[in-house]
Design an enzyme around this catalytic site. Structure first.
Site, PDB file in Angstrom:
ATOM      1  N   LEU A  14       0.846  -1.196   0.000  1.00 34.74           N
ATOM      2  CA  LEU A  14       0.000   0.000   0.000  1.00 34.74           C
ATOM      3  C   LEU A  14       0.879   1.243   0.000  1.00 34.74           C
ATOM      4  CD1 LEU A  14      -3.063  -0.878   2.245  1.00 34.74           C
ATOM      5  CD2 LEU A  14      -2.930  -0.656  -0.225  1.00 34.74           C
ATOM      6  N   HIS A  15       1.492   1.492  -1.140  1.00 34.54           N
ATOM      7  CA  HIS A  15       2.312   2.681  -1.367  1.00 34.54           C
ATOM      8  C   HIS A  15       1.871   3.297  -2.681  1.00 34.54           C
ATOM      9  CE1 HIS A  15       5.005   2.003   1.970  1.00 34.54           C
ATOM     10  NE2 HIS A  15       4.986   0.716   1.652  1.00 34.54           N
ATOM     11  N   ALA A  16       2.077   4.581  -2.808  1.00 33.23           N
ATOM     12  CA  ALA A  16       1.795   5.329  -4.035  1.00 33.23           C
ATOM     13  C   ALA A  16       0.383   5.053  -4.563  1.00 33.23           C
ATOM     14  CB  ALA A  16       2.865   5.056  -5.070  1.00 33.23           C
TER      15      ALA A  16
END
Length: 97
Positions: A14-16
């Site tokens: 759960l990044h960018a």
């Protein structure tokens, strides 16, 4: 408290972009959803900064929840359950992109 477990399938966790898509979906529910991974406290899933800094990596099992105190009645509980199921589906489908 309604809760559902999910596995983060986005290759980068759960990044960018995956985090932004998830946070937008949570915000669209209008519910104060929390996201937690084992061994840590929950964070506000409506906050992109909190979600990204909590380091929900690929393959991480998370728990999504909504506190009972914000729900009023069976209809709200049913709406919360439906929202959590949709968010689980989103998290578990992000690896298929």
């Amino acid at each position: 408290m309604p809760t559902h477990k999910a596995v983060v399938t986005a290759p980068i966790g759960l990044h960018a972009r995956p985090a932004a898509v998830f946070v937008r979906a949570v915000t669209d529910t209008g519910l104060p959803v929390t996201i937690t991974k084992p061994g840590t406290g929950g964070v506000d899933a409506r906050s992109l900064l909190q979600v990204m800094t909590a380091d929900f990596h690929h393959g991480c099992e998370v728990e999504l929840g909504i506190e009972d105190k914000v729900l009023n009645g069976a209809l709200s509980a049913a709406n919360a359950e439906a929202a959590l199921r949709a968010l689980v589906e989103l998290l578990e489908s992000q690896g298929a992109e």
